[in-house]
Design an enzyme around this catalytic site. Structure first.
Site, PDB file in Angstrom:
ATOM      1  CD  GLU A 127      -2.772  -1.342   2.417  1.00 52.10           C
ATOM      2  OE1 GLU A 127      -2.726  -0.463   3.284  1.00 52.10           O
ATOM      3  OE2 GLU A 127      -3.507  -2.338   2.517  1.00 52.10           O
ATOM      4  CG  ASN A 169      -0.665  -7.095  -1.296  1.00 52.06           C
ATOM      5  OD1 ASN A 169      -1.250  -7.767  -2.152  1.00 52.06           O
ATOM      6  ND2 ASN A 169      -1.171  -6.897  -0.083  1.00 52.06           N
ATOM      7  CG  HIS A 206      -9.943  -5.776   0.879  1.00 47.44           C
ATOM      8  ND1 HIS A 206     -10.175  -6.884   1.665  1.00 47.44           N
ATOM      9  CD2 HIS A 206      -8.630  -5.489   1.013  1.00 47.44           C
ATOM     10  CE1 HIS A 206      -9.040  -7.244   2.251  1.00 47.44           C
ATOM     11  NE2 HIS A 206      -8.093  -6.430   1.874  1.00 47.44           N
ATOM     12  CD  GLU A 235      -4.648  -7.855   1.883  1.00 55.15           C
ATOM     13  OE1 GLU A 235      -5.518  -7.097   2.348  1.00 55.15           O
ATOM     14  OE2 GLU A 235      -3.430  -7.614   1.952  1.00 55.15           O
ATOM     15  CG  ASP A 237     -12.743  -8.913   2.081  1.00 51.28           C
ATOM     16  OD1 ASP A 237     -12.603  -8.014   1.224  1.00 51.28           O
ATOM     17  OD2 ASP A 237     -12.372  -8.772   3.258  1.00 51.28           O
TER      18      ASP A 237
END
Ligand code: G3I
Length: 305
Positions: A127, A169, A206, A235, A237
């Site tokens: 990030e 990432n 996400h 990650e 979701d």
């Protein structure tokens, strides 16, 4: 395949989940974990605050419990993460300049060295780019040590664990037309052209109603892969429920399967109740550990890929 990991292996891919050390005593949790998943990302236990709580005093007990779980079930590990603006230990948060740069490099050398040979891929830097339309780096104490902090981090990680794949990432890098996506793309392009050691790019993924699965998601994955790096969904979701959520999970799975260098995908937790945003019910198993419609959609997509 009758499990996520087994079905993903049909095409040479893995299927992973984030794991929390505090849940390894929950037999429902570990039952699903060992049955379904072939890659494990420690959800918090390998972050800077967890592994170096005091400067130059390293703490690996919780992370090592997850490493042991992975070993016992024959799963591989994704290391998360060596350098991040967030979840820094208190002593690091107030550091700047040369001292911070040296502390970051020492952290990477020590932690990646400790796990040398045990990690499939490291999220070396997490990030580092700003949200919105600027395409700029995110302001942080690490960024203020100089623009070259990211490549310095990758070089230190390569030296510490030459066998691990080294990844950048981030989130909100899924839509090809976003400035943040383009900025990360240009960094990876630059690193590849100058021989900075980068092997992969992780797309956190996400998703929710404000940030849905973009229609060009597959294009984004393929464009990055075309730079000569692997890509992974790291990650995943997706907020929602029922058929709509299942359709979105299917779309994401099919996007990875359509990109030869998409080597696997990881969901950010097992049951909805394990999620960092549990109220979004964003995962593949409900709070009782029962398979949701989204699970079936992913499994079917993997088996048809
Ligand atoms: O361990 C303490 C516990 O002792 C204390 O009682 C409790 C009180 O709040 O806090 C616990 O720590 C929390 C930790 O999760 C473990 O549950 C932290 O406060 C909390 O901030 C931390 O949240 C994590 C978050 O990263 C921190 O940024 C989430 O679990 C984790 O899922 C989330 O993961 C991030 C990825 O690393 C990077 N990408 C985004 C993703 C979601 O935010």
């Amino acid at each position: 395949g009758s499990t996520l990991g087994g079905a993903a292996a049909r095409t040479g891919r893995y299927f992973g989940t984030a794991v929390s050390a505090s849940k390894l005593s929950d037999s429902v949790y570990t039952g699903i974990l060992s049955r379904e998943f072939t890659m494990i990302t420690p959800e918090n236990e390998m972050k800077m605050d967890a592994t170096e709580p005091n400067q130059n005093q390293f703490s690996y007990a919780n992370a090592d419990r997850i490493v042991d779980q992975a070993t016992s079930q024959g799963a591989r590990l994704r290391g998360h993460t060596l350098a991040w603006y967030s979840q820094q230990p208190g002593w690091m948060q107030s550091m700047e300049g040369t001292a911070l740069r040296q502390a970051m490099l020492n952290h990477i050398t020590q932690v990646a060295g400790h796990y040398r040979g045990k990690i499939y891929a490291w999220d070396v830097v997490n990030e580092a780019f700003a949200d919105g339309g600027s395409g700029a780096r995110r302001d942080s104490n690490l960024q203020r040590t100089g623009d070259d902090w990211i490549e310095a981090a990758f070089r230190a990680a390569r030296a510490a664990d030459p066998g691990a794949k080294l990844c950048y990432n981030d989130y909100n890098t899924d839509d090809w037309n976003q400035a943040k996506t383009q900025a990360v793309y240009r960094m990876v392009q630059d690193f590849k052209s100058r021989g900075v050691p980068i092997d992969c790019v992780g797309f956190q993924s996400h998703f929710n109603s404000n940030s849905p699965v973009p229609s060009n998601y597959r294009t984004t994955l393929q464009n990055f892969a075309d730079l000569g790096v692997d890509v992974q969904i790291t990650e995943l979701d997706i907020e929602g429920s029922g058929t709509t959520q299942a359709d979105n999970f299917r779309t994401v799975t099919q996007a990875c399967l359509a990109v030869p260098r998409c080597t696997g995908m990881t969901v950010w937790g097992i049951r909805d109740t394990d999620s960092w945003r549990a109220s979004a019910t964003p995962l593949l198993f409900d709070g009782n550990g029962q398979k949701k419609a989204a699970y079936t959609a992913v499994l079917d997509a993997l088996n048809n890929g």
